[in-house]
Design an enzyme around this catalytic site. Structure first.
Site, PDB file in Angstrom:
ATOM      1  N   GLN A 198       0.867  -1.179   0.000  1.00  0.00           N
ATOM      2  CA  GLN A 198       0.000   0.000   0.000  1.00  0.00           C
ATOM      3  C   GLN A 198       0.904   1.228   0.000  1.00  0.00           C
ATOM      4  O   GLN A 198       1.400   1.651   1.042  1.00  0.00           O
ATOM      5  CB  GLN A 198      -0.914  -0.014   1.225  1.00  0.00           C
ATOM      6  CG  GLN A 198      -1.701  -1.313   1.393  1.00  0.00           C
ATOM      7  CD  GLN A 198      -2.774  -1.481   0.338  1.00  0.00           C
ATOM      8  OE1 GLN A 198      -3.768  -0.760   0.316  1.00  0.00           O
ATOM      9  NE2 GLN A 198      -2.594  -2.460  -0.548  1.00  0.00           N
ATOM     10  N   ALA A 239     -11.748   2.216   4.844  1.00  0.00           N
ATOM     11  CA  ALA A 239     -10.793   1.394   4.106  1.00  0.00           C
ATOM     12  C   ALA A 239     -10.041   2.203   3.053  1.00  0.00           C
ATOM     13  O   ALA A 239     -10.333   3.371   2.797  1.00  0.00           O
ATOM     14  CB  ALA A 239     -11.518   0.215   3.465  1.00  0.00           C
ATOM     15  N   HIS A 240      -9.104   1.533   2.412  1.00  0.00           N
ATOM     16  CA  HIS A 240      -8.200   2.204   1.465  1.00  0.00           C
ATOM     17  C   HIS A 240      -8.935   2.737   0.229  1.00  0.00           C
ATOM     18  O   HIS A 240      -9.924   2.182  -0.228  1.00  0.00           O
ATOM     19  CB  HIS A 240      -7.060   1.273   1.043  1.00  0.00           C
ATOM     20  CG  HIS A 240      -7.480  -0.022   0.417  1.00  0.00           C
ATOM     21  ND1 HIS A 240      -6.577  -0.978   0.038  1.00  0.00           N
ATOM     22  CD2 HIS A 240      -8.691  -0.525   0.112  1.00  0.00           C
ATOM     23  CE1 HIS A 240      -7.211  -2.003  -0.483  1.00  0.00           C
ATOM     24  NE2 HIS A 240      -8.495  -1.753  -0.451  1.00  0.00           N
ATOM     25  N   ASN A 241      -8.432   3.849  -0.265  1.00  0.00           N
ATOM     26  CA  ASN A 241      -8.902   4.472  -1.500  1.00  0.00           C
ATOM     27  C   ASN A 241     -10.337   4.995  -1.428  1.00  0.00           C
ATOM     28  O   ASN A 241     -10.947   5.271  -2.458  1.00  0.00           O
ATOM     29  CB  ASN A 241      -8.777   3.509  -2.694  1.00  0.00           C
ATOM     30  CG  ASN A 241      -7.331   3.200  -3.027  1.00  0.00           C
ATOM     31  OD1 ASN A 241      -6.788   2.198  -2.569  1.00  0.00           O
ATOM     32  ND2 ASN A 241      -6.694   4.061  -3.809  1.00  0.00           N
ATOM     33  N   SER A 259     -12.363   1.763  -1.872  1.00  0.00           N
ATOM     34  CA  SER A 259     -12.659   2.411  -3.156  1.00  0.00           C
ATOM     35  C   SER A 259     -14.107   2.870  -3.269  1.00  0.00           C
ATOM     36  O   SER A 259     -14.677   2.895  -4.367  1.00  0.00           O
ATOM     37  CB  SER A 259     -12.318   1.460  -4.311  1.00  0.00           C
ATOM     38  OG  SER A 259     -10.947   1.144  -4.302  1.00  0.00           O
TER      39      SER A 259
END
Length: 346
Positions: A198, A239-241, A259
């Site tokens: 990441q 969470a990521h993005n 995302s």
């Protein structure tokens, strides 16, 4: 500090009913009122307390009609809840702030700090970190390498900002919160799961508040974004993005998968779950424990999984509770139909 009812009314644009010289020096809930305290009444469930409260001053909505006289001095305002929030903010600003660098703190030689900062014992500020002015970094907080922190930020004990992440101005991170840990990225293989590095960051814009033990993951590439004015309760997972729109608020234990783009001015109740790779529009309200498996358009108030409008949801819940009895009745009807068929065949 001590203020008169008249001084308070001037601060918040209110109108005094009673003794304008009544003095207060503390806050109290209306049901726990005491002399010298100011309370507020905004929920009609608590109206009966106003007749016996010992508080010297009570903030009350201007349109509330009382059935009996009250002992306390009243300050009539358009919205008592908003008025007490403003007073509490002013009270908080009046508190003296800590300043200075504790000798037990570690600050890398290449880090820079603005004026009037406080860094507590055993706090860590990494190489190349840039801290704005008037920041408060409490004991055992960690600001990683090359992190940027704007002015007037507060990072409470044991909060962590991982390397390269960006915090705007007036950001508050409560104890145990984590900004910039790795997103949950793993590629399944025949032997197990390979970690996907990441390499992105987290960008926190101005006036964001992050609750205790809340986690905001760094992106796989680019940045995870938490936009201006967002308020996150304790134990929230971002969470990521993801991209959380301005002025959105989330209650405890909300989880947002990767995302996902969430619009502005959204409100999510406790334990709401949002699937990944979807879009939630602006001004979407989701009731507690709702689950959103797909995108939602603007300006909706929904509840349940999948989310539906509130009235159909509660009607459905009413029917759901009756399903065992309805099933039993259906089985009995099926038996009756079978008997009728047998009779008709004869």
């Amino acid at each position: 500090m001590e203020f008169t009812a008249q001084q308070i009314a001037q601060m918040i644009g209110g109108r005094v009913e009673g003794d304008e010289n009544a003095r207060v020096n503390s806050f109290a809930k209306i049901e726990e009122g005491r002399p010298g305290a100011i309370s507020f009444l905004s929920n009609t469930k608590y109206t009966h307390y106003i007749y016996g409260t010992q508080s010297s001053v009570v903030l009350i909505d201007e349109n509330v009609v009382l059935e009996h006289e009250v002992k306390a001095t009243l300050i009539r305002v358009k919205n008592a809840y908003e008025a007490v929030a403003r007073l509490l903010q002013a009270y908080e600003l009046m508190k003296p702030k800590k300043k200075g660098i504790d000798p037990l703190a570690f600050i890398a030689s290449s880090a820079t700090l603005g004026d009037d900062c406080y860094v507590g014992a055993f706090a860590y500020i990494g190489e190349g970190a840039k801290i704005g002015k008037n920041c408060q970094i409490y004991p055992h907080a960690v600001v990683g390498d090359n992190v940027s922190v704007g002015d007037d930020c507060i990072i409470y004990p044991n909060a962590v900002v991982y390397h390269d992440c960006r915090l705007g101005q007036r950001v508050t991170m409560h104890a145990g919160s984590v900004v910039g840990a790795d997103g949950f990225g793993f590629a399944p293989t025949a032997e197990g799961y390979d970690k996907i590095p990441q390499i992105g960051i987290v960008t926190i814009e101005d006036d964001v508040e992050i609750g205790a033990n809340t986690c905001i993951d760094r992106s796989t590439m680019g940045s995870t974004y938490v936009r201006k004015g967002v308020k996150l309760d304790n134990l929230v997972q971002i969470a990521h993005n993801t991209d959380i729109g301005a002025n959105t608020v989330m209650s405890a234990q909300v989880g947002v998968a990767g995302s996902t783009k969430i619009g502005e001015w959204c409100m999510f109740g406790g334990q709401v779950g949002i699937a990944g790779h979807i879009t939630i529009g602006n001004r979407v309200n989701l009731g507690a424990q709702s689950g959103a498996p797909s995108s939602i358009e603007d300006n909706q108030t929904l509840i349940g999984t999948p989310p539906m409008e509130t009235r159909p949801f509660f009607r459905s819940q009413s029917i759901f509770r009756r399903l065992p009895d309805m099933y039993k009745e259906l089985e009995e009807l099926k038996k009756e139909v079978e008997k009728l068929k047998v009779k008709s065949e004869k």
